[in-house]
Scaffold this motif. Sequence first.
Motif, PDB file in Angstrom:
ATOM      1  N   LYS A   1       0.824  -1.213   0.000  1.00 25.38           N
ATOM      2  CA  LYS A   1       0.000   0.000   0.000  1.00 25.38           C
ATOM      3  C   LYS A   1       0.859   1.265   0.000  1.00 25.38           C
ATOM      4  CE  LYS A   1      -4.022  -2.106   2.243  1.00 25.38           C
ATOM      5  NZ  LYS A   1      -4.807  -2.219   3.497  1.00 25.38           N
TER       6      LYS A   1
ATOM      7  N   GLY B   1       1.507   2.271  -3.553  1.00 25.08           N
ATOM      8  CA  GLY B   1       0.385   2.497  -4.458  1.00 25.08           C
ATOM      9  C   GLY B   1      -0.332   1.257  -4.941  1.00 25.08           C
ATOM     10  N   TRP B   2      -0.233   0.163  -4.213  1.00 25.61           N
ATOM     11  CA  TRP B   2      -0.908  -1.088  -4.600  1.00 25.61           C
ATOM     12  C   TRP B   2      -2.419  -0.912  -4.591  1.00 25.61           C
ATOM     13  CZ3 TRP B   2      -3.043  -4.896  -0.834  1.00 25.61           C
ATOM     14  CH2 TRP B   2      -3.408  -6.116  -1.427  1.00 25.61           C
ATOM     15  N   GLN B   3      -3.068  -1.347  -5.681  1.00 28.03           N
ATOM     16  CA  GLN B   3      -4.531  -1.284  -5.795  1.00 28.03           C
ATOM     17  C   GLN B   3      -5.113  -2.692  -5.955  1.00 28.03           C
ATOM     18  OE1 GLN B   3      -6.300   1.534  -5.478  1.00 28.03           O
ATOM     19  NE2 GLN B   3      -4.425   2.758  -5.222  1.00 28.03           N
ATOM     20  N   ASN B   4      -4.630  -3.610  -5.141  1.00 29.92           N
ATOM     21  CA  ASN B   4      -5.091  -5.001  -5.151  1.00 29.92           C
ATOM     22  C   ASN B   4      -4.748  -5.712  -6.459  1.00 29.92           C
ATOM     23  OD1 ASN B   4      -6.201  -7.028  -3.507  1.00 29.92           O
ATOM     24  ND2 ASN B   4      -8.101  -7.003  -4.686  1.00 29.92           N
ATOM     25  N   ASN B   5      -3.729  -5.233  -7.161  1.00 28.80           N
ATOM     26  CA  ASN B   5      -3.224  -5.895  -8.349  1.00 28.80           C
ATOM     27  C   ASN B   5      -1.710  -6.044  -8.207  1.00 28.80           C
ATOM     28  OD1 ASN B   5      -2.933  -6.994 -10.953  1.00 28.80           O
ATOM     29  ND2 ASN B   5      -2.545  -4.959 -11.829  1.00 28.80           N
TER      30      ASN B   5
END
Length: 347
Positions: free
Chosen positions: A207, A210-214
Amino acid sequence: MYDRYYGFGDRPFQLTPDARFWFESKTHRTAMAYLGYGLSQGEGFIVITGDVGAGKTTLVGHLMRSIDPQRLHALRLVSTQVEGEDMLRLTAQQLGLATEGLAKAQLLDRIERTLRLHASEGRQTLLIVDEAQNLPLSALEELRMLSNFQNGGQSLLQIFLLGQPEFRERFETSQHLEQLRQRVIATHHLTPMEAEEIAPYIQHRLKLVGWQNNPSFTEDAWAALYRHSGGVPRRLNVLAGRVLLHGSVEGLSRIDGATVDLVAADQGEERAAAAEGAPQRRRAADAAPPTEAAPVRIVTAQDPALLDRIAELEERLDEQEAALRRVLGLLIDWVEREEPATQHYAR
């Protein structure tokens, strides 16, 4: 590579300790509590130990970011095998003092006067000594003597020792360190993270970049990450980085336990190959004429030092690749700027 593929702003699992990625696991929360208690006492020694990769350096980085420099003047030494007087000189240098040509008595006098000056300004002085397992008895004894400096009953210097497990064993059992043991007001041994902490740890670091669940992670992926890393932060970082690299190469948007097992197996094969090559290198060294070079060390597939070396080489390869991409980008920009001028002169 994988940071661009997944749209990250930075690499979440780089091996260089970075206090930005501080994660408060159970054992690190306990260590910070002991540190807070020890600092509130303003005297004596605080001792933190842990295996290679347990997060000692990150703990220090977080501490340095947390303290108020107006109230606490923190010095840091990464010890090599220095004897007592050299330890004094290193401490004096961290205090900003010139040491060349000074006798031991002069060093002690200048150190004490500087510590008194800090105390008169309302600042406590903390000396952080890393890799304490390398310190000989004479250096530890000089540190103990430094802790004797007082001003009106208040200690002028507090000392924080970090070391690997062998320092803990030596510290607890050596009869020569009895006086030092009596000065210790807080001690803690960093243990690996627990299984339920793996998912929060990985997600926390992702996170921050910048992790967006991908990619997404399945429950059995967390279990596999714990199983193959043992909960040791550095090993987990190496494995997670390799898993994401594999995911970017294969175009994966979902990481499951089978993917982690596959990557871990590849790592195991690499370590085994390195271990098999070591005896061959030793035989070659034995057959070669004698030199002053250090002897070849036989490593095993579970050698933590080998794991760290492999990870370091991987990190360097990533850095070299990034540098090459930047150079190629500059060349392309230069060619594109030169082409219009070349066409003009051709006409």
